[in-house]
Each structure stands twice: as structure tokens, then as C-alpha cells.
Design an enzyme around this catalytic site. Structure first.
Site, PDB file in Angstrom:
ATOM      1  N   GLU A  67       0.821  -1.212   0.000  1.00 55.98           N
ATOM      2  CA  GLU A  67       0.000   0.000   0.000  1.00 55.98           C
ATOM      3  C   GLU A  67       0.855   1.263   0.000  1.00 55.98           C
ATOM      4  OE1 GLU A  67      -3.607  -1.804   2.736  1.00 55.98           O
ATOM      5  OE2 GLU A  67      -1.768  -1.164   3.701  1.00 55.98           O
ATOM      6  N   ASP A 238      -7.725  -4.944   8.746  1.00 56.00           N
ATOM      7  CA  ASP A 238      -7.346  -3.715   8.046  1.00 56.00           C
ATOM      8  C   ASP A 238      -7.238  -3.906   6.543  1.00 56.00           C
ATOM      9  OD1 ASP A 238      -5.093  -5.269   8.033  1.00 56.00           O
ATOM     10  OD2 ASP A 238      -3.737  -3.788   8.880  1.00 56.00           O
TER      11      ASP A 238
HETATM   12  P1  NAD Z   1       2.420 -10.463  13.456  1.00 58.97           P
HETATM   13  O1  NAD Z   1       2.284 -11.436  12.335  1.00 58.97           O
HETATM   14  O2  NAD Z   1       3.770 -10.143  13.974  1.00 58.97           O
HETATM   15  O3  NAD Z   1       1.544 -10.963  14.699  1.00 58.97           O
HETATM   16  C1  NAD Z   1       0.228 -11.420  14.545  1.00 58.97           C
HETATM   17  C2  NAD Z   1      -0.050 -12.442  15.639  1.00 58.97           C
HETATM   18  O4  NAD Z   1      -1.420 -12.830  15.541  1.00 58.97           O
HETATM   19  C3  NAD Z   1       0.787 -13.726  15.498  1.00 58.97           C
HETATM   20  O5  NAD Z   1       1.542 -13.943  16.675  1.00 58.97           O
HETATM   21  C4  NAD Z   1      -0.281 -14.817  15.284  1.00 58.97           C
HETATM   22  O6  NAD Z   1       0.072 -16.058  15.884  1.00 58.97           O
HETATM   23  C5  NAD Z   1      -1.497 -14.184  15.940  1.00 58.97           C
HETATM   24  N1  NAD Z   1      -2.779 -14.731  15.496  1.00 58.97           N
HETATM   25  C6  NAD Z   1      -3.198 -14.989  14.225  1.00 58.97           C
HETATM   26  N2  NAD Z   1      -4.459 -15.499  14.263  1.00 58.97           N
HETATM   27  C7  NAD Z   1      -4.814 -15.562  15.571  1.00 58.97           C
HETATM   28  C8  NAD Z   1      -5.994 -15.986  16.237  1.00 58.97           C
HETATM   29  N3  NAD Z   1      -7.035 -16.473  15.555  1.00 58.97           N
HETATM   30  N4  NAD Z   1      -6.038 -15.894  17.584  1.00 58.97           N
HETATM   31  C9  NAD Z   1      -4.977 -15.420  18.297  1.00 58.97           C
HETATM   32  N5  NAD Z   1      -3.825 -15.002  17.718  1.00 58.97           N
HETATM   33  C10 NAD Z   1      -3.755 -15.069  16.359  1.00 58.97           C
HETATM   34  O7  NAD Z   1       1.669  -9.139  12.969  1.00 58.97           O
HETATM   35  P2  NAD Z   1       1.767  -7.660  13.570  1.00 58.97           P
HETATM   36  O8  NAD Z   1       2.815  -6.882  12.889  1.00 58.97           O
HETATM   37  O9  NAD Z   1       1.737  -7.738  15.065  1.00 58.97           O
HETATM   38  O10 NAD Z   1       0.374  -7.078  13.048  1.00 58.97           O
HETATM   39  C11 NAD Z   1      -0.845  -7.567  13.559  1.00 58.97           C
HETATM   40  C12 NAD Z   1      -1.986  -7.064  12.717  1.00 58.97           C
HETATM   41  O11 NAD Z   1      -2.117  -5.656  12.867  1.00 58.97           O
HETATM   42  C13 NAD Z   1      -1.814  -7.315  11.227  1.00 58.97           C
HETATM   43  O12 NAD Z   1      -3.027  -7.814  10.721  1.00 58.97           O
HETATM   44  C14 NAD Z   1      -1.487  -5.961  10.647  1.00 58.97           C
HETATM   45  O13 NAD Z   1      -1.924  -5.843   9.306  1.00 58.97           O
HETATM   46  C15 NAD Z   1      -2.270  -5.073  11.590  1.00 58.97           C
HETATM   47  N6  NAD Z   1      -1.756  -3.709  11.686  1.00 58.97           N
HETATM   48  C16 NAD Z   1      -2.666  -2.699  11.756  1.00 58.97           C
HETATM   49  C17 NAD Z   1      -2.252  -1.401  11.883  1.00 58.97           C
HETATM   50  C18 NAD Z   1      -3.245  -0.301  12.008  1.00 58.97           C
HETATM   51  O14 NAD Z   1      -2.898   0.872  11.917  1.00 58.97           O
HETATM   52  N7  NAD Z   1      -4.501  -0.606  12.268  1.00 58.97           N
HETATM   53  C19 NAD Z   1      -0.883  -1.097  11.917  1.00 58.97           C
HETATM   54  C20 NAD Z   1       0.036  -2.146  11.905  1.00 58.97           C
HETATM   55  C21 NAD Z   1      -0.428  -3.453  11.783  1.00 58.97           C
END
Ligand code: NAD
Length: 351
Positions: A67, A238
């Protein structure tokens, strides 16, 4: 070397590497930086109307999304490049990586290029906590942190520094992620509780943060799990087809969003009709709209991440590195002394 073979000093662009970003964080102090960033985001949300706003430009593939997130306040222009690839961690790579650029609107020249993978984690956490300050129930002490990946420690510490929470209850479907998060938070002053189910994680929590990564519509919180009076900080949903909450929760909540044209496509509310009522969070911050109005109300920040938050973070880094050694100067902009003699500059470089 003649002065013609070198770009003039004004064209060198400050670049903040990953190493320097980490040095800056340790110099300022992580919790202080989260507070500072929250202040910058809050200030920019207060002047929301003067920004150029557009939903981010997304390029989707079967495995993720790339993005571009641009915005301008008329004086500066910023954009972030960011990806989201939930499958990446299984290949030893980050789910989210990013870099960003700030430019001067008057000349169009870049004034800052910086890593933004770490900065995104900081700005997302700072924004979550700044919003929770307006929406979470008074005196909230405990947060459930569901999804213990890259963002989770930042989310926890921002809620501590900005909202005063004292306990986090961690759950991830991967126990190793929870163990990592708990170890990283040890010694931060937070009381950390390791949980083995999402139901256990939300017990006694006034703030529920969901921050999971999965390229599907998941149900991290089901309708019956969410009681009256909580604040939900929904971070992980997101992208189109990537949500975390049962639709029933949305119907019972007052939903607060960043930029509706983007959130209706990417956020939890993609599950709801197009005219589903939402409040733009900047209006709560300016006082034009009400945030939390009762102790029983469920408030929901349907966060997707908006360009203005990155702009605020870029502004903050630009201000912080002035007069410091937290950057290199990059020769990334051709700037001949005679602006019309770009060709001549190239020719002279042969000698
Ligand atoms: P990451 O991959 O490091 O961590 C995600 C975690 O979620 C992993 O540890 C995984 O095991 C866990 N997970 C997946 N499915 C699960 C479930 N059903 N139950 C419990 N745990 C589960 O990712 P990250 O960098 O920490 O990002 C997390 C999310 O936040 C991503 O989807 C990312 O796109 C989103 N994000 C949003 C924003 C925002 O501004 N809203 C900013 C950054 C990241």
C-alpha cells in the site's frame, strides 16, 4: 572532485536507518516517544480538515497487500510504503514492513526518508492509546492483548504510558508468541498475565485489543464475549476480507473510525451496510462529537491506520533529528547547479 560532479549540499536528503531509529528510541525513551507521537497525532487530528485525504492505494495479491499512503497539510507532503503479509512470519519475515518520505510542498524536494517498520508500530500504538484516552472507561487498569506479534509490546506500553493501564492479559494462538511478548514486557512495570484462551484474556479487562494477522475474516471476539462498558481497540482487521470481530459486536457498539471512505472498505465495518453509522474520531478530539457517553456503552475503535498518522510520525522524526547524528545524508536527488543542465552534470561525471 569539482563542485559540478557533486550535488549541492541542499539536495542531500536526511535518511533515518533502522539502526538510527533504534538509537533515537533509546535516546528519547520508548514510553516518552509513544507519548510524544500521540501528541503529534492528536495535534494533526485537530487540524484534520486542512489535510489532503484519500484512501490508501492498495495492490492486493493472494498472499498480502502493498500500500501507498499519501497526505499533505499544504506545507509538507508525506507518504508511506507499507506491506501486510500474514504468511511472512512462517518464512522468518515480518508481516508488516514500511518506509516513508516527507517532502516540502513549496519545492517538491524530499526533506526526510526514514525506515517506518518500527515507526509504524510506534505510531499505531500511540494512536490506539490516544484514542483510548477519549473512549476507554474511566479508571481502566487492565487490557486484554489478543495477538502477541510484532505490534503487541508497543500496544501494551502505549496503553500504560498514555492511559495508565497496569495489567495486560496476553493471548495468541501461538504460545511462543505469548511467551516472547511476556518476556519482552517483563520489567516494564506492567503486570503480565499469560492466558490460554481469548475468553481467559478478556476476564476483567476494560480494554480489549485485537491485533492478529490472518488473511481471512476471523472471529477473534465473538458476540457473547463482549460485555457492557468495555472499549475495543481493533487493530488487525485492516484489509478487505480480513476482519477480527463478529458482526454482532459492531451492532452493539458505538464505532469510531479514522477516515470512513477507507475504513468502510478495510475495517471491521466492511461487514456492515454502507450507511452503518460511525463517528470520525477527529471530531471527538476537537469536541465536535461525543466519545464515551455512559459507563455501559461499548466503544470500538475500528483502526485501519490512516496516512495522517504516518505524516505525524514523519513530522516527529524530522523535528527530533534536527541537530543530531541520528541520520545519514543521502545523495538521492539530482540537483545540478544550473537547474536546466541535468545532461551537462551527467557528462561532467565522466571525468
Ligand atoms: P504479526 O504477524 O507479527 O503478529 C500477529 C499475531 O497474531 C501472530 O503472533 C499470530 O500467531 C497471531 N494470530 C493470528 N491469528 C490468531 C488468532 N485467531 N487468535 C490469536 N492469535 C492469532 O503481525 P503484527 O505486525 O503484530 O500485526 C498484527 C496485525 O495488525 C496485522 O493484521 C497488521 O496488518 C495489523 N496492523 C494494523 C495497523 C493499524 O494501523 N490498524 C498497523 C500495523 C499493523
Amino acid at each position: 572532485m569539482t563542485k559540478h560532479t557533486q550535488p549541492s549540499a541542499k539536495a542531500l536528503v536526511p535518511f533515518v536507518s533502522v539502526d538510527n531509529m533504534m538509537r533515537l528510541i533509546h535516546h528519547v525513551g520508548l514510553e516518552q516517544m509513544l507519548c510524544d507521537l500521540a501528541g503529534y497525532v492528536e495535534d494533526d487530528f485537530k487540524r484534520w480538515e486542512l489535510f489532503d485525504k484519500t484512501p490508501r492505494v492498495a495492490s492486493h495479491s493472494d498472499v498480502g497487500v502493498i500500500e501507498l499512503m499519501p497526505t499533505s497539510d499544504g506545507e509538507s507532503y508525506g507518504f508511506k510504503y507499507v506491506n501486510g503479509h500474514p504468511k511472512n512470519t512462517s518464512e522468518g519475515l515480518q508481516t508488516v514492513t514500511a518506509f516513508g518520505l516527507l517532502a516540502d510542498v513549496y519545492t517538491g524536494y524530499p526533506v526526510l526518508l526514514t525506515e517506518m517498520t518500527i515507526l509504524t508500530a510506534l505510531r499505531t500504538a500511540a494512536t490506539s492509546a490516544m484514542v483510548a484516552k477519549y473512549l476507554a472507561p474511566k479508571g481502566a487498569t487492565t487490557m486484554a492483548m489478543i495477538g502477541n506479534g510484532a505490534q503487541s509490546e508497543f500496544q501494551s506500553l502505549a496503553m500504560k504510558a498514555i492511559c495508565g493501564i497496569t495489567s495486560v492479559r496476553l493471548y495468541d494462538k501461538d504460545a511462543a508468541a505469548t511467551a516472547k511478548c511476556a518476556a519482552n514486557l517483563a520489567g516494564t512495570g506492567l503486570n503480565v498475565v499469560i492466558c490460554t484462551s481469548p475468553e481467559q484474556a478478556i476476564e476483567g479487562a476494560q480494554i480489549l485489543t485485537t491485533c492478529t494477522a490472518d488473511k481471512q475474516s476471523a472471529t477473534i471476539l465473538s458476540d457473547n464475549m463482549v460485555g457492557a462498558g468495555v472499549h475495543i481497540n481493533a487493530i488487525g482487521g485492516d484489509c478487505p476480507g480480513k476482519t477480527e470481530l463478529a458482526a454482532g459486536i459492531l451492532s452493539r457498539s458505538d464505532v469510531f473510525v479514522e477516515f470512513p471512505p477507507q475504513t468502510r472498505v478495510e475495517g471491521e465495518i466492511q461487514q456492515m451496510p454502507e450507511d452503518f453509522p460511525v463517528t470520525e474520531i477527529w471530531q471527538v478530539i476537537t469536541g465536535a462529537k461525543t466519545g464515551r457517553s455512559s459507563a455501559e456503552q461499548i466503544t470500538l475503535f475500528d483502526s485501519v491506520g490512516f496516512a495522517i498518522e504516518d505524516f505525524s510520525a514523519l513530522r516527529y522524526v524530522r523535528d527530533q533529528i534536527k541537530g543530531s547524528d541520528f541520520f545519514f545524508e543521502l545523495d538521492m536527488l539530482a540537483d545540478p547547479d544550473d537547474p536546466r543542465d541535468l545532461f551537462g552534470m551527467v557528462q561532467r561525471a565522466a571525468s
